[in-house]
Design a protein around this motif. Structure first.
Motif, PDB file in Angstrom:
ATOM      1  N   UNK A 348       0.741  -1.292  -0.049  1.00 28.34           N
ATOM      2  CA  UNK A 348       0.000  -0.130  -0.121  1.00 28.34           C
ATOM      3  C   UNK A 348       0.842   1.306  -0.020  1.00 28.34           C
ATOM      4  N   UNK A 349       2.001   1.242   0.325  1.00 31.74           N
ATOM      5  CA  UNK A 349       3.007   2.486   0.617  1.00 31.74           C
ATOM      6  C   UNK A 349       2.620   3.012   1.918  1.00 31.74           C
ATOM      7  N   UNK A 350       3.599   3.302   2.706  1.00 32.22           N
ATOM      8  CA  UNK A 350       3.649   3.771   4.029  1.00 32.22           C
ATOM      9  C   UNK A 350       2.637   4.857   4.325  1.00 32.22           C
ATOM     10  N   UNK A 351       2.456   5.742   3.593  1.00 29.60           N
ATOM     11  CA  UNK A 351       1.605   6.861   3.464  1.00 29.60           C
ATOM     12  C   UNK A 351       0.246   6.575   3.296  1.00 29.60           C
ATOM     13  N   UNK A 352      -0.274   5.710   3.085  1.00 24.48           N
ATOM     14  CA  UNK A 352      -1.607   5.342   2.448  1.00 24.48           C
ATOM     15  C   UNK A 352      -2.455   4.323   3.401  1.00 24.48           C
ATOM     16  N   UNK A 353      -1.541   4.142   4.814  1.00 28.35           N
ATOM     17  CA  UNK A 353      -2.519   3.232   5.698  1.00 28.35           C
ATOM     18  C   UNK A 353      -1.974   3.728   7.095  1.00 28.35           C
ATOM     19  N   UNK A 354      -2.916   3.570   7.964  1.00 27.01           N
ATOM     20  CA  UNK A 354      -2.583   3.703   9.540  1.00 27.01           C
ATOM     21  C   UNK A 354      -2.995   2.354  10.268  1.00 27.01           C
ATOM     22  N   UNK A 512       2.058   8.441  10.774  1.00 21.86           N
ATOM     23  CA  UNK A 512       2.500   9.921  11.204  1.00 21.86           C
ATOM     24  C   UNK A 512       1.544  11.058  10.652  1.00 21.86           C
ATOM     25  N   UNK A 513       0.972  11.006   9.637  1.00 20.25           N
ATOM     26  CA  UNK A 513       0.071  12.043   9.238  1.00 20.25           C
ATOM     27  C   UNK A 513      -0.874  12.225   9.956  1.00 20.25           C
ATOM     28  N   UNK A 514      -1.468  11.029  10.820  1.00 16.64           N
ATOM     29  CA  UNK A 514      -2.814  11.011  11.366  1.00 16.64           C
ATOM     30  C   UNK A 514      -2.627  10.945  13.021  1.00 16.64           C
ATOM     31  N   UNK A 515      -1.619  10.529  13.355  1.00 15.03           N
ATOM     32  CA  UNK A 515      -1.431  10.331  14.965  1.00 15.03           C
ATOM     33  C   UNK A 515      -0.251  10.950  15.498  1.00 15.03           C
ATOM     34  N   UNK A 516       0.789  11.218  14.703  1.00 19.19           N
ATOM     35  CA  UNK A 516       1.887  11.677  15.186  1.00 19.19           C
ATOM     36  C   UNK A 516       2.692  10.757  15.858  1.00 19.19           C
ATOM     37  N   UNK A 517       3.793  11.037  16.795  1.00 23.17           N
ATOM     38  CA  UNK A 517       4.632  10.286  17.234  1.00 23.17           C
ATOM     39  C   UNK A 517       5.021  10.709  18.638  1.00 23.17           C
ATOM     40  N   UNK A 518       4.988   9.709  19.664  1.00 23.23           N
ATOM     41  CA  UNK A 518       5.549  10.072  21.063  1.00 23.23           C
ATOM     42  C   UNK A 518       4.574   9.187  22.093  1.00 23.23           C
TER      43      UNK A 518
END
Length: 558
Positions: A348-354, A512-518
């Motif tokens: 799918x590509x890393x930027x297409x799924x969460x 990363x685009x939807x939840x961020x990191x930490x």
């Protein structure tokens, strides 16, 4: 009138630099663009995984399994269930509805109907049967018992082209997250196949038929479950072969050979796949087949794939979460997750799924082992609770029995006897509460008036209220003291209490685009998952949801 002289033009390089600076300032002043919805939401459940096990083995995890969430994603260190009776069905019903059992109606895995006194299973529906496989009485075949809508139900109402698929080794692990408008597939322990039911379709699509025709479960016959690390790496866990560990199925020592002593694959072998690392491997293979066969994440409509991995629950029940077998199973699962995520990246590509991962409940340590650590623990058979209740009620009201059955965490009464003796049910319930509180192993007991009340109460009461449905639950609810293992299991461990060892579970997210990191340290609840995912998918929150959006790290980042 004198003309104002024109300013001399800036040199070309300076003009370009100024424009670039202005552009950057403009960009900084504008709000960040809202990311597109994920093409595929991969919702994962590890049945029976306490958060303490994820963090306890963190130094031994692979870089792209659980650590994808811990190192690259958002994770919640203090995530809990808010209801008291922490069992598989109640947890799976809460995750994507955001509704506690008091609203979802899924008060336990099974219970006794207070009116008919018939046995109830959480996903039973006699109107539907498994496709191509025998359907036992009370088998889970539809979401009819679920009284709440899921995120997937809201998605498919808004966008009928969206696909929602639930997959699990257990019927309840597939059906409840898939909701009313999704499609569920569950592992058949007698055939080694994955099957749906006639609630969803009359026959399987070609991709399911191909998967089952290849007999992938048979490939595990004769395979060995061997530790993935050297013996010294398991020093923090309890060794194999303890007397309190179940010796059924595949035994209680590693290495263990699947199918040992059998002539070939058959129902007994297929059943023994689930309490091993190969149960999850097989489930994830079917998940890959679903992505390919249904073209999930391949078009403009977002899809949801729910995968509930059942094997860890069987392992913890048999051996306890403190065991080396459970420790190794987490490490085996970690490797399977890494392979699955790498497949998703390529497909799918890393930027297409969460992805989001949680558990349906935690787990108590085995009582016999916990006692060696100086803890106050015990096994408490249900018959002992019944006998104590009836002995106490008999002293007040005469010969009974007054309590006829246990249902989930509650007492069911002989209502006809209460009426025949001219007693008020509320008086009998109140006396039952008084009697239960005299039992040394009981922490709390509650009557219907308390459970239906709205005034704030003690933490255990608030948790029990969230587990109590007035039409499905028994009238008097009982909570054991911490460390008590309620039930008839003579070995292994279990769950089902309102204490942290059963309520504290992972909530891990990546995308990363939807939840961020930490890491997020504040307390959150599993009921918060549904409102969060609804927001990410641009949907209204499910109607019965009681949670609130998770405080994602993305919201704190510039």
């Amino acid at each position: 009138m004198a003309q104002v002289p024109l300013r001399s033009p800036l040199p070309h390089g300076a003009s370009a630099a100024l424009l670039l600076t202005l552009g950057l300032l403009s960009a900084c002043a504008s709000p960040p663009a809202t990311p597109a919805k994920p093409k595929l939401l991969v919702f994962m459940v590890v049945d029976g995984l306490p958060m303490r096990q994820v963090l306890g083995y963190r130094d031994q995890l692979q870089p792209d399994g659980f650590r994808r969430f811990l190192d690259q994603g958002a994770w919640f260190a203090n995530a809990h269930y808010g209801h008291a009776h922490t069992v598989t069905a109640a947890g799976h019903a809460t995750m994507l509805t955001g509704a506690y059992p008091q609203r979802s109606g899924i008060i336990s895995n099974e219970w006794v109907d207070p009116k008919t006194r018939g046995q109830v299973y959480n996903t039973m529906d006699a109107d539907y049967q498994y496709i191509g496989n025998p359907t036992a009485p009370l088998a889970g075949t539809s979401p009819r018992m679920l009284l709440a809508e899921t995120v997937g139900d809201v998605l498919r109402s808004a966008d009928p082209a969206a696909k929602v698929i639930g997959i699990s080794g257990k019927d309840r692990g597939a059906i409840l997250p898939a909701g009313h408008k999704g499609t569920a597939y569950m592992y058949m322990g007698e055939s080694g196949q994955f099957a749906s039911s006639t609630y969803y379709m009359q026959s399987h699509p070609a991709w399911v038929q191909r998967f089952n025709a290849a007999k992938p479960a048979d490939a595990f016959f004769g395979k060995s479950w061997s530790p993935v690390l050297p013996e010294a790496a398991y020093a923090r866990s309890v060794p194999d072969g303890q007397p309190w560990q179940s010796n059924a199925g595949n035994g209680n020592r590693l290495p263990a050979v699947l199918g040992a002593g059998m002539d070939g694959p058959g129902p007994r072998f297929y059943g023994n796949i689930l309490p091993s690392p190969y149960g999850d491997e097989l489930t994830l293979a079917f998940a890959r087949a679903a992505i390919e066969g249904e073209a999930l994440g391949a078009d403009a409509s977002p899809d949801i794939l729910s995968v509930s991995l059942s094997s860890h629950d069987y392992v913890n029940h048999a051996f306890g979460p403190e065991s080396r077998l459970s420790h190794d199973h987490v490490l085996q699962l970690d490797r399977h997750l890494q392979a699955f995520f790498q497949y998703l990246d390529a497909k799918l590509g890393k930027g297409n799924y969460m992805a989001m991962l949680t558990a349906d409940h935690g787990f108590a340590d085995t009582p016999e082992w916990a006692r060696t650590q100086g803890r106050d623990t015990a096994r408490l058979p249900g018959a002992q609770l019944l006998a104590f209740a009836n002995a106490g009620l008999g002293k007040t009201f005469g010969d009974g029995p007054w309590v006829t059955q246990l249902s989930a965490m509650g007492l069911l009464f002989d209502e006809a006897l209460i009426a025949a003796r001219g007693l008020r049910p509320a008086d009998v319930y109140a006396e039952a509460k008084r009697v239960m509180l005299q039992m040394p192993d009981v922490a709390a007991a509650y009557t219907p008036d308390e459970l239906a009340g709205q005034e704030p109460g003690a933490p255990l009461l608030e948790q029990m209220r969230k587990s109590w449905h007035p039409e499905r639950a028994a009238p008097v609810q009982v909570i054991m003291k911490e460390g008590r293992l309620f039930g008839s299991r003579p070995v292994g461990s279990s769950h089902g209490t309102p204490y942290a060892y059963d309520t504290h579970v992972p909530i891990l997210a990546w995308g990363p685009a939807w939840v961020g990191r930490g890491e997020v340290a504040q307390r959150v609840e599993v009921a918060d998952i549904a409102p969060t995912l609804a927001g990410i998918l641009g949907l209204r929150v499910p109607a019965q949801a009681q949670g609130k959006p998770l405080p994602l790290p993305l919201q704190r980042q510039p």
